[in-house]
Design a protein around this motif. Structure first.
Motif, PDB file in Angstrom:
ATOM      1  N   ALA A 299      12.110  12.983  -5.366  1.00 32.16           N
ATOM      2  CA  ALA A 299      11.465  11.787  -5.932  1.00 32.16           C
ATOM      3  C   ALA A 299      12.544  10.758  -6.231  1.00 32.16           C
ATOM      4  N   GLN A 300      12.391   9.591  -5.664  1.00 32.34           N
ATOM      5  CA  GLN A 300      13.249   8.484  -6.092  1.00 32.34           C
ATOM      6  C   GLN A 300      12.723   7.970  -7.432  1.00 32.34           C
ATOM      7  N   HIS A 301      13.404   7.002  -7.997  1.00 30.13           N
ATOM      8  CA  HIS A 301      12.966   6.410  -9.260  1.00 30.13           C
ATOM      9  C   HIS A 301      12.632   4.928  -9.022  1.00 30.13           C
TER      10      HIS A 301
ATOM     11  N   PHE B 115      10.979  13.497   1.342  1.00 28.49           N
ATOM     12  CA  PHE B 115      11.516  12.461   0.462  1.00 28.49           C
ATOM     13  C   PHE B 115      10.321  11.716  -0.125  1.00 28.49           C
ATOM     14  N   ASP B 116      10.458  11.269  -1.361  1.00 29.50           N
ATOM     15  CA  ASP B 116       9.419  10.525  -2.097  1.00 29.50           C
ATOM     16  C   ASP B 116       8.420  11.467  -2.776  1.00 29.50           C
ATOM     17  N   ALA B 117       7.580  10.852  -3.610  1.00 33.25           N
ATOM     18  CA  ALA B 117       6.663  11.639  -4.437  1.00 33.25           C
ATOM     19  C   ALA B 117       5.354  10.890  -4.664  1.00 33.25           C
TER      20      ALA B 117
ATOM     21  N   SER C 185      17.647   0.892   6.571  1.00 33.67           N
ATOM     22  CA  SER C 185      18.909   1.410   6.021  1.00 33.67           C
ATOM     23  C   SER C 185      18.718   2.720   5.260  1.00 33.67           C
ATOM     24  N   THR C 186      17.687   2.778   4.427  1.00 35.25           N
ATOM     25  CA  THR C 186      17.500   3.953   3.559  1.00 35.25           C
ATOM     26  C   THR C 186      17.281   5.232   4.353  1.00 35.25           C
ATOM     27  N   THR C 187      16.362   5.168   5.296  1.00 28.51           N
ATOM     28  CA  THR C 187      16.009   6.388   6.025  1.00 28.51           C
ATOM     29  C   THR C 187      17.084   6.746   7.048  1.00 28.51           C
TER      30      THR C 187
ATOM     31  N   GLY D  45       0.792  -1.234   0.000  1.00 33.34           N
ATOM     32  CA  GLY D  45       0.000   0.000   0.000  1.00 33.34           C
ATOM     33  C   GLY D  45       0.818   1.275   0.000  1.00 33.34           C
ATOM     34  N   ASP D  46       2.100   1.178  -0.299  1.00 28.70           N
ATOM     35  CA  ASP D  46       3.004   2.336  -0.327  1.00 28.70           C
ATOM     36  C   ASP D  46       3.288   2.633  -1.805  1.00 28.70           C
ATOM     37  N   ASN D  47       2.970   3.846  -2.244  1.00 32.07           N
ATOM     38  CA  ASN D  47       3.111   4.159  -3.678  1.00 32.07           C
ATOM     39  C   ASN D  47       4.536   3.969  -4.193  1.00 32.07           C
ATOM     40  N   PHE D  48       5.497   4.073  -3.302  1.00 30.49           N
ATOM     41  CA  PHE D  48       6.886   3.833  -3.708  1.00 30.49           C
ATOM     42  C   PHE D  48       7.045   2.383  -4.177  1.00 30.49           C
ATOM     43  N   TYR D  49       6.579   1.434  -3.360  1.00 30.74           N
ATOM     44  CA  TYR D  49       6.737   0.018  -3.737  1.00 30.74           C
ATOM     45  C   TYR D  49       5.746  -0.383  -4.830  1.00 30.74           C
ATOM     46  N   ILE D  50       4.603   0.283  -4.863  1.00 25.88           N
ATOM     47  CA  ILE D  50       3.651   0.016  -5.953  1.00 25.88           C
ATOM     48  C   ILE D  50       4.312   0.378  -7.285  1.00 25.88           C
TER      49      ILE D  50
ATOM     50  N   THR E  15      11.642  12.125   6.092  1.00 25.37           N
ATOM     51  CA  THR E  15      12.580  11.243   5.376  1.00 25.37           C
ATOM     52  C   THR E  15      11.928  10.215   4.462  1.00 25.37           C
ATOM     53  N   ASN E  16      10.621  10.036   4.550  1.00 18.11           N
ATOM     54  CA  ASN E  16       9.969   9.149   3.577  1.00 18.11           C
ATOM     55  C   ASN E  16       8.507   9.537   3.434  1.00 18.11           C
ATOM     56  N   LEU E  17       7.836   8.821   2.571  1.00 17.42           N
ATOM     57  CA  LEU E  17       6.466   9.171   2.170  1.00 17.42           C
ATOM     58  C   LEU E  17       5.553   9.415   3.381  1.00 17.42           C
ATOM     59  N   PHE E  18       5.476   8.466   4.318  1.00 18.82           N
ATOM     60  CA  PHE E  18       4.515   8.594   5.421  1.00 18.82           C
ATOM     61  C   PHE E  18       4.960   9.655   6.430  1.00 18.82           C
TER      62      PHE E  18
ATOM     63  N   VAL F 246      16.461  -4.668  -2.949  1.00 12.95           N
ATOM     64  CA  VAL F 246      16.034  -3.469  -3.676  1.00 12.95           C
ATOM     65  C   VAL F 246      15.615  -2.424  -2.649  1.00 12.95           C
ATOM     66  N   ASP F 247      15.993  -1.196  -2.880  1.00  8.70           N
ATOM     67  CA  ASP F 247      15.701  -0.090  -1.965  1.00  8.70           C
ATOM     68  C   ASP F 247      16.506  -0.251  -0.673  1.00  8.70           C
ATOM     69  N   THR F 248      15.942  -0.890   0.326  1.00  7.54           N
ATOM     70  CA  THR F 248      16.672  -1.075   1.584  1.00  7.54           C
ATOM     71  C   THR F 248      17.684  -2.211   1.448  1.00  7.54           C
ATOM     72  N   THR F 249      18.621  -2.249   2.406  1.00  7.36           N
ATOM     73  CA  THR F 249      19.622  -3.317   2.363  1.00  7.36           C
ATOM     74  C   THR F 249      19.851  -3.849   3.770  1.00  7.36           C
TER      75      THR F 249
ATOM     76  N   MET G  34      20.179   6.409   6.336  1.00 11.34           N
ATOM     77  CA  MET G  34      21.175   7.079   5.484  1.00 11.34           C
ATOM     78  C   MET G  34      20.725   8.487   5.080  1.00 11.34           C
ATOM     79  N   ARG G  35      19.432   8.662   4.848  1.00 10.48           N
ATOM     80  CA  ARG G  35      18.943  10.009   4.487  1.00 10.48           C
ATOM     81  C   ARG G  35      19.172  10.981   5.634  1.00 10.48           C
ATOM     82  N   GLU G  36      18.876  10.521   6.842  1.00  8.95           N
ATOM     83  CA  GLU G  36      19.097  11.404   8.004  1.00  8.95           C
ATOM     84  C   GLU G  36      20.576  11.705   8.138  1.00  8.95           C
TER      85      GLU G  36
HETATM   86  O1  T6T Z   1      11.078   6.017   0.985  1.00  9.77           O
HETATM   87  C1  T6T Z   1      10.571   4.798   0.560  1.00  9.77           C
HETATM   88  C2  T6T Z   1      11.658   3.752   0.680  1.00  9.77           C
HETATM   89  O2  T6T Z   1      12.789   4.167  -0.039  1.00  9.77           O
HETATM   90  C3  T6T Z   1      12.050   3.549   2.148  1.00  9.77           C
HETATM   91  O3  T6T Z   1      12.982   2.516   2.258  1.00  9.77           O
HETATM   92  C4  T6T Z   1      10.816   3.253   2.987  1.00  9.77           C
HETATM   93  O4  T6T Z   1       9.832   4.251   2.769  1.00  9.77           O
HETATM   94  C5  T6T Z   1       9.396   4.407   1.421  1.00  9.77           C
HETATM   95  O5  T6T Z   1       8.855   3.197   0.985  1.00  9.77           O
HETATM   96  C6  T6T Z   1       8.301   5.458   1.329  1.00  9.77           C
HETATM   97  O6  T6T Z   1       7.256   5.173   2.193  1.00  9.77           O
END
Ligand code: T6T
Length: 358
Positions: free
Chosen positions: A281-283, A261-263, A180-182, A54-59, A235-238, A132-135, A184-186
């Motif tokens: 916006a990530q890709h 962060f995110d779009a 990991s992602t968030t 339900g997260d538009n990023f993963y959708i 730092t992220n969509l929510f 993918v995305d997180t690690t 790193m953004r912080e």
């Molecule tokens: O920001 C993305 C994703 O990169 C992060 O790992 C978790 O949050 C999102 O899915 C956005 O909600």
């Protein structure tokens, strides 16, 4: 004060290389026995385990994966994910997926430490795993495809600094420690503020548990305790959605500047209605496309990825550039009917290794 580079694809306008070239190149290298068996198949099932459903990023990432699979013609994508961003929910999903013996798994691990053992178990069962995305804080996975999140955090810092005129107090609404992602953004945000903007005071971060309502509560409390707050980074969509909601409720849009962060669709609406000033916006569609291409090439040849880490781009979105088709194409979708195959490319990462945040 440093100014923000508003050019499109700020993170991706360097030498780009087709992921398939990298994945397919090279000599016969060591591949674990289970992985070699997969190479003898001529059609593949890739299980995609999202960070959360339900997260538009993963959708959007799923749409990219499916579009690439359709173009390749011999790949099936099977997607699922936990209802919350939570390793205790993601682990049983991973275990169940392994039981179905997919050709490979691409997944966004919910915790950089907590998901190491479950991923190791999948690998031990003969299923290769691409992050993918997180690690994870390990080198057991086939490889990684992700945004350069530290650099993304720096972009956010520079964008927010420009919005607030290079001085004032700023605050971060983060999601969950150990993602990991968030993390790193912080880190990128904090380092850029500390190193580049001596007149900006970083008030630190609070965690929303990836819940927009909690993010709104945190932000409302911060606006009370620091009424002279100048800017917020979500730092992220929510986290960003919730922080923006608090600004809107208190009528502080425009007064307190905001970078998200995110779009996702709500974030884009917040940008248009001037509650948010800038989005990174990530890709995610590109991440999905590149991941499927890499796995397809690996499963077809049996050759491990070399290099193992790939970076996709990020785009700074503002009210000034949002109508530009080269920007608009990176806004996240809610439905794959709105997604067009990008034939995405990625570049090998210098390093995607998780870095300590404290
Ligand atoms: O920001 C993305 C994703 O990169 C992060 O790992 C978790 O949050 C999102 O899915 C956005 O909600």
């Amino acid at each position: 004060m440093k100014t923000l580079d508003r050019s499109v694809n700020t993170l991706s306008r360097r030498t780009v290389l087709r992921a398939s070239v990298y994945a397919g190149a090279g000599l016969t290298l060591f591949a674990p026995v289970g992985f070699r068996a997969a190479a003898r198949q001529d059609s593949f099932t890739i299980a995609f385990i999202q960070g959360v459903i339900g997260d538009n990023f993963y959708i959007t990432m799923d749409c990219g994966a499916r579009a690439k699979a359709e173009a390749l013609g011999n790949v099936t994508i099977d997607t699922q994910g936990p209802e919350r961003f939570d390793q205790t929910l993601q682990t049983p999903i991973l275990n169940a997926v392994v039981q179905t013996a997919p050709s490979a798994i691409m997944m966004a691990p919910n915790d950089r430490q907590g998901m190491i053992a479950p991923i190791q178990a999948a690998i031990d069962a003969g299923v290769p795993v691409l992050c993918v995305d997180t690690t994870i804080d390990a080198d057991i996975q086939l490889g990684d495809v992700a945004t350069d999140n530290v650099e993304g955090g720096r972009l956010a810092a520079r964008g927010l600094a420009e919005q607030i005129g290079g001085a004032g107090k700023v605050f971060v609404v983060n999601t969950i420690p150990g993602v990991s992602t968030t993390d790193m953004r912080e880190q990128g945000f904090r380092e850029a503020i500390e190193n580049e903007f001596p007149d900006i005071e970083y008030l630190g971060q609070e965690y929303s548990n990836n819940d927009a309502n909690v993010a709104a509560q945190i932000t409302a409390a911060r606006l009370q305790s620091d009424p002279d707050l100048s800017g917020i980074f979500g730092t992220n969509l929510f986290s960003a959605q919730g922080a923006a909601a608090a600004l809107r409720e208190q009528g502080l849009q425009g007064q307190v500047k905001m970078v998200g962060f995110d779009a996702g669709p709500t974030q884009v609406q917040d940008l248009r209605s001037e509650v948010v000033d800038l989005l990174i916006a990530q890709h995610p569609g590109d991440i999905g496309e590149v991941a499927v291409q890499l796995l397809h090439d690996f499963l077809s040849t049996g050759e491990p990825l070399d290099p193992k880490e790939f970076v996709t781009g990020a785009t700074v979105v503002t009210r000034d550039n949002i109508e530009d088709p080269e920007v608009a194409r990176y806004l996240y979708v809610a439905d794959c009917a709105d997604y067009t195959l990008a034939d995405a490319t990625a570049m090998p990462a210098v390093s995607l290794e998780a870095t300590p945040t404290a």
